[in-house]
Design a protein around this motif. Structure first.
Motif, PDB file in Angstrom:
ATOM      1  N   MET A  78     -11.430 -17.007 -10.811  1.00 17.94           N
ATOM      2  CA  MET A  78     -11.013 -15.618 -11.030  1.00 17.94           C
ATOM      3  C   MET A  78     -10.341 -15.091  -9.770  1.00 17.94           C
ATOM      4  N   ARG A  79      -9.102 -14.591  -9.915  1.00 16.71           N
ATOM      5  CA  ARG A  79      -8.351 -14.059  -8.782  1.00 16.71           C
ATOM      6  C   ARG A  79      -8.054 -12.578  -9.011  1.00 16.71           C
ATOM      7  N   VAL A  80      -8.429 -11.773  -8.032  1.00 20.56           N
ATOM      8  CA  VAL A  80      -8.127 -10.341  -8.062  1.00 20.56           C
ATOM      9  C   VAL A  80      -7.187 -10.049  -6.906  1.00 20.56           C
ATOM     10  N   VAL A  81      -6.018  -9.497  -7.223  1.00 21.82           N
ATOM     11  CA  VAL A  81      -5.007  -9.193  -6.206  1.00 21.82           C
ATOM     12  C   VAL A  81      -4.874  -7.676  -6.084  1.00 21.82           C
ATOM     13  N   VAL A  82      -4.943  -7.195  -4.856  1.00 19.46           N
ATOM     14  CA  VAL A  82      -4.820  -5.764  -4.574  1.00 19.46           C
ATOM     15  C   VAL A  82      -3.504  -5.523  -3.849  1.00 19.46           C
ATOM     16  N   LEU A  83      -2.687  -4.616  -4.369  1.00 21.43           N
ATOM     17  CA  LEU A  83      -1.405  -4.280  -3.745  1.00 21.43           C
ATOM     18  C   LEU A  83      -1.565  -2.990  -2.947  1.00 21.43           C
ATOM     19  N   GLY A  84      -1.393  -3.089  -1.635  1.00 23.49           N
ATOM     20  CA  GLY A  84      -1.487  -1.912  -0.785  1.00 23.49           C
ATOM     21  C   GLY A  84      -2.728  -1.938   0.077  1.00 23.49           C
ATOM     22  N   GLY A  85      -2.555  -1.580   1.371  1.00 20.64           N
ATOM     23  CA  GLY A  85      -3.662  -1.610   2.309  1.00 20.64           C
ATOM     24  C   GLY A  85      -4.039  -0.255   2.842  1.00 20.64           C
ATOM     25  N   GLY A  86      -3.800   0.812   2.050  1.00 24.24           N
ATOM     26  CA  GLY A  86      -4.218   2.145   2.448  1.00 24.24           C
ATOM     27  C   GLY A  86      -5.662   2.395   2.061  1.00 24.24           C
ATOM     28  N   PHE A  87      -6.034   3.665   1.942  1.00 21.16           N
ATOM     29  CA  PHE A  87      -7.424   3.992   1.592  1.00 21.16           C
ATOM     30  C   PHE A  87      -7.813   3.355   0.250  1.00 21.16           C
ATOM     31  N   GLY A  88      -6.952   3.537  -0.772  1.00 14.56           N
ATOM     32  CA  GLY A  88      -7.280   2.984  -2.077  1.00 14.56           C
ATOM     33  C   GLY A  88      -7.376   1.474  -2.059  1.00 14.56           C
ATOM     34  N   GLY A  89      -6.377   0.803  -1.511  1.00 18.43           N
ATOM     35  CA  GLY A  89      -6.347  -0.660  -1.505  1.00 18.43           C
ATOM     36  C   GLY A  89      -7.404  -1.284  -0.626  1.00 18.43           C
TER      37      GLY A  89
ATOM     38  N   TYR B  63      -2.406 -13.765 -10.445  1.00 13.04           N
ATOM     39  CA  TYR B  63      -3.602 -12.925 -10.492  1.00 13.04           C
ATOM     40  C   TYR B  63      -4.237 -12.995 -11.880  1.00 13.04           C
ATOM     41  N   ASP B  64      -5.517 -12.680 -11.930  1.00 10.55           N
ATOM     42  CA  ASP B  64      -6.214 -12.454 -13.192  1.00 10.55           C
ATOM     43  C   ASP B  64      -6.413 -10.966 -13.421  1.00 10.55           C
ATOM     44  N   HIS B  65      -6.703 -10.254 -12.336  1.00 10.63           N
ATOM     45  CA  HIS B  65      -6.749  -8.789 -12.370  1.00 10.63           C
ATOM     46  C   HIS B  65      -5.898  -8.275 -11.219  1.00 10.63           C
ATOM     47  N   LEU B  66      -5.129  -7.213 -11.489  1.00  7.11           N
ATOM     48  CA  LEU B  66      -4.233  -6.644 -10.482  1.00  7.11           C
ATOM     49  C   LEU B  66      -4.600  -5.191 -10.247  1.00  7.11           C
ATOM     50  N   VAL B  67      -4.726  -4.820  -8.981  1.00  7.34           N
ATOM     51  CA  VAL B  67      -5.003  -3.435  -8.598  1.00  7.34           C
ATOM     52  C   VAL B  67      -3.797  -2.899  -7.831  1.00  7.34           C
ATOM     53  N   ILE B  68      -3.197  -1.820  -8.327  1.00 11.34           N
ATOM     54  CA  ILE B  68      -2.019  -1.221  -7.693  1.00 11.34           C
ATOM     55  C   ILE B  68      -2.455   0.004  -6.900  1.00 11.34           C
ATOM     56  N   ALA B  69      -2.303  -0.071  -5.590  1.00 13.92           N
ATOM     57  CA  ALA B  69      -2.686   1.037  -4.705  1.00 13.92           C
ATOM     58  C   ALA B  69      -1.639   1.175  -3.612  1.00 13.92           C
ATOM     59  N   LEU B  70      -0.387   1.306  -4.008  1.00 17.25           N
ATOM     60  CA  LEU B  70       0.741   1.284  -3.074  1.00 17.25           C
ATOM     61  C   LEU B  70       1.097   2.653  -2.510  1.00 17.25           C
ATOM     62  N   GLY B  71       0.403   3.692  -2.955  1.00 16.67           N
ATOM     63  CA  GLY B  71       0.692   5.017  -2.414  1.00 16.67           C
ATOM     64  C   GLY B  71       2.025   5.553  -2.912  1.00 16.67           C
ATOM     65  N   GLN B  72       2.580   6.492  -2.170  1.00 15.49           N
ATOM     66  CA  GLN B  72       3.850   7.112  -2.527  1.00 15.49           C
ATOM     67  C   GLN B  72       4.815   7.087  -1.355  1.00 15.49           C
ATOM     68  N   GLY B  73       6.086   7.256  -1.671  1.00 16.34           N
ATOM     69  CA  GLY B  73       7.120   7.369  -0.657  1.00 16.34           C
ATOM     70  C   GLY B  73       7.612   8.799  -0.587  1.00 16.34           C
ATOM     71  N   THR B  74       8.849   8.976  -0.151  1.00 13.71           N
ATOM     72  CA  THR B  74       9.434  10.310  -0.051  1.00 13.71           C
ATOM     73  C   THR B  74      10.805  10.334  -0.713  1.00 13.71           C
ATOM     74  N   ASP B  75      11.187  11.503  -1.163  1.00 12.46           N
ATOM     75  CA  ASP B  75      12.504  11.707  -1.756  1.00 12.46           C
ATOM     76  C   ASP B  75      13.021  13.068  -1.299  1.00 12.46           C
ATOM     77  N   PHE B  76      14.045  13.041  -0.455  1.00 17.67           N
ATOM     78  CA  PHE B  76      14.643  14.272   0.060  1.00 17.67           C
ATOM     79  C   PHE B  76      16.040  14.490  -0.522  1.00 17.67           C
ATOM     80  N   SER B  77      16.336  13.854  -1.632  1.00 14.91           N
ATOM     81  CA  SER B  77      17.705  13.864  -2.169  1.00 14.91           C
ATOM     82  C   SER B  77      18.190  15.262  -2.537  1.00 14.91           C
ATOM     83  N   ARG B  78      17.275  16.172  -2.824  1.00 13.04           N
ATOM     84  CA  ARG B  78      17.692  17.532  -3.202  1.00 13.04           C
ATOM     85  C   ARG B  78      18.020  18.398  -1.997  1.00 13.04           C
ATOM     86  N   MET B  79      17.750  17.884  -0.818  1.00 15.89           N
ATOM     87  CA  MET B  79      18.016  18.649   0.412  1.00 15.89           C
ATOM     88  C   MET B  79      18.920  17.824   1.316  1.00 15.89           C
ATOM     89  N   PRO B  80      20.233  17.982   1.215  1.00 10.55           N
ATOM     90  CA  PRO B  80      21.174  17.158   1.986  1.00 10.55           C
ATOM     91  C   PRO B  80      20.873  17.168   3.474  1.00 10.55           C
TER      92      PRO B  80
END
Length: 540
Positions: A1-12, A100-117
């Motif tokens: 059984m393989r469990v893969v976790v994506l992301g090394g922040g608090f959640g991951g 993987y057999d089970h996958l955990v996604i904990a990649l967090g979020q990025g930023t988007d400033f496209s509305r503010m040139p």
């Protein structure tokens, strides 16, 4: 059984730790993260202000995750049907499939400033350790510049510091930054404290919307007494490297803009094709992705309902470390239950409160419905996060940093870390591989001297064809199309010198330099690539 976790922040990180404790050696657990360390995000403003060193706000994943395989790599995509994650890893950024057999996604979020040139190009962020380290360097650089300049306009811009966003991150950043400036000014004889201007720009009518009104009011009054101007009900229209234009049309001369807004899903999460709402992956109350019994998501990248029929913003788990740690424990228990054929439990947790540091040894805290302000709240803030830090060694080092900061001056040493230039020469010996088919597309190459040999399969016959590229010729231009993988293999045919340009800089030149754009116009027209119609024209 393989469990893969994506992301090394608090959640991951906490998920991987809980899985090891829950499953023991009954499963192989692997965590994939772009860096080999865990960043304690709440301490980033203090790193930016110099009260603790950058190295003490991080912990090596291999130290704190005993028994968990750590893979330093960038996640590219997930094939849910084949149950494999494709990553780019190693110096060559080779694509590698991780099953993987089970996958955990904990990649967090990025930023988007496209509305503010201009915000993306000129604003500092507070997402990573590098962001915090860069903020401290930048603030000291502005003080150094203001100390020696003879130009009033330049000095005014250098001594105007702006933070955009009045949430937890923005408030803590502006408070710590002001303290760094105040404690540094005695060493800059040509700067009068009255010349320093620190602003916080917030679109909402109040700061700290996540906290009770009375605590937000206290925080506002403290920031004002601390010399910080609050511009409420004000947004950002645009900015340059020297000015910020507000939604009211006011032009602020400033060379420091820190943006703590604009959370958005990471491109890799969007490419996964999972159901999303409000920029987050939809999960049920057990943190499982609908229609994917072996895929789980938590943390900032997941929309986690706290009750049935959740609809209001407060019906979903907030993106905080407090919740991520509890979500991680629930995911681990649910994966263990699923493996045993049992029904996973639901995530149920009520916030124990919220904390914010305001700088100058003051803070605000909502503790189980009880409001605490001033020095006691600041002390609780430090005590709580000190206890939450992973590893005894990290706790001791941070506590020592804080103690020394209380009794001594802030360091004004400005260390600059090496950054690979976006445009650089690279030398290859005959036979050296430059890149292979399938590698990540990350640059545009021009041959200065020597020659390279390019191999690629014929699109019609599939047979390998060879082309020699000599001085003045180029390769790698498929990045114009947004390609992420190489379709060719390139090796140095003889000793060769090439000029390499990073993807971002290449696209900037293509869009902004008319002669460069015209040169590639036939290639772009052939593949249907359009550039903005308002691309600048030469005035010569």
């Amino acid at each position: 059984m393989r469990v893969v976790v994506l992301g090394g922040g608090f959640g991951g990180m906490y998920t991987a730790r809980a899985l090891r404790r829950t499953l023991g050696r009954k499963a192989e657990i692997e965590i994939i993260n772009a860096e080999n360390y865990f960043v304690f995000q709440p301490l980033l403003p203090e790193v930016g202000a110099g009260s603790i060193t950058p190295a003490h706000a991080v912990s090596p994943l291999r130290f704190i995750l005993k028994g968990v395989a750590v893979r330093k790599a960038v996640v590219d995509s997930v094939d849910f049907d084949r149950k494999v994650v494709t990553v780019f890893q190693g110096i060559q950024r080779r694509p590698t499939e991780v099953p993987y057999d089970h996958l955990v996604i904990a990649l967090g979020q990025g930023t988007d400033f496209s509305r503010m040139p201009g915000l993306e190009e000129h604003a500092l962020k507070m997402k990573t350790l590098e962001d915090a380290r860069r903020l401290r360097e930048h603030v000291i650089e502005q003080l150094e510049h203001a100390q020696v300049t003879a130009l009033p306009d330049t000095k005014r811009g250098a001594l105007t510091f702006t933070v955009v966003g009045g949430g937890f991150s923005g408030v803590e950043t502006v408070g710590e930054m002001k303290e760094l400036i105040d404690r540094s000014l005695p060493f800059y004889s040509n700067i009068d404290p009255s010349e320093v201007r620190v602003l916080m720009v917030e679109y909402a009518p109040r700061i700290l919307n996540e906290m009770p009104q009375e605590l937000a009011d206290y925080a506002s009054e403290h920031l004002k007494k601390h010399g910080i101007e609050l511009m409420l009900k004000t947004g950002v229209k645009s900015c340059t490297h020297r000015q910020l234009v507000t939604s009211d049309g006011e032009v602020i001369d400033t060379r420091t803009i820190v943006a703590t807004i604009g959370n958005a899903p990471l491109p890799v999460v969007t490419r996964m094709g999972l159901p999303m709402d409000k920029g987050r992956i939809i999960v049920d109350r057990s943190l499982k992705v609908p229609s994917r019994p072996d895929v789980w998501a938590l943390g900032d990248c997941a929309l986690i309902p706290l009750k049935e029929g959740a609809a209001d913003r407060h019906d979903f788990a907030p993106p905080t470390a407090q919740f991520a740690v509890r979500e991680a424990k629930r995911v681990a228990k649910n994966i263990a239950a699923t493996i045993k054929g049992k029904t996973p439990g639901i995530f149920a947790y009520s916030s124990r409160g919220s904390l914010a540091s305001l700088g100058a040894k003051r803070g605000v805290a909502d503790l189980m419905g009880r409001s605490v302000t001033g020095f006691p709240a600041w002390f609780v803030w430090r005590s709580y996060y000190l206890a939450l830090l992973p590893g005894l060694g990290t706790k001791i080092r941070v506590m020592m940093n804080w103690t020394l900061d209380l009794i001594g001056a802030r360091s004004l040493v400005q260390l600059r870390t090496f950054r690979k230039p976006p445009m650089r020469y690279v030398y290859y010996r005959a036979g050296d591989r430059i890149y292979e088919m399938g590698d990540r597309s990350d640059g545009f190459y021009t041959v200065i001297s020597g020659a390279v040999e390019m191999e690629r399969p014929d699109p019609e016959t599939g047979e390998m064809t060879t082309r020699i590229i000599g001085p003045g010729d180029h390769f790698g231009e498929r990045i114009i199309l947004g390609a992420t993988r190489r379709r060719t293999t390139v090796r140095a045919k003889e000793d060769t010198k090439v000029l390499v340009m990073n993807r971002a800089e290449f696209l900037m030149l293509t869009e902004g330099f008319e002669a460069f754009r015209d040169y590639f116009r036939p290639y772009m027209d052939k593949h249907g690539v359009n550039l903005p119609s308002d691309a600048p024209k030469s005035d010569s």
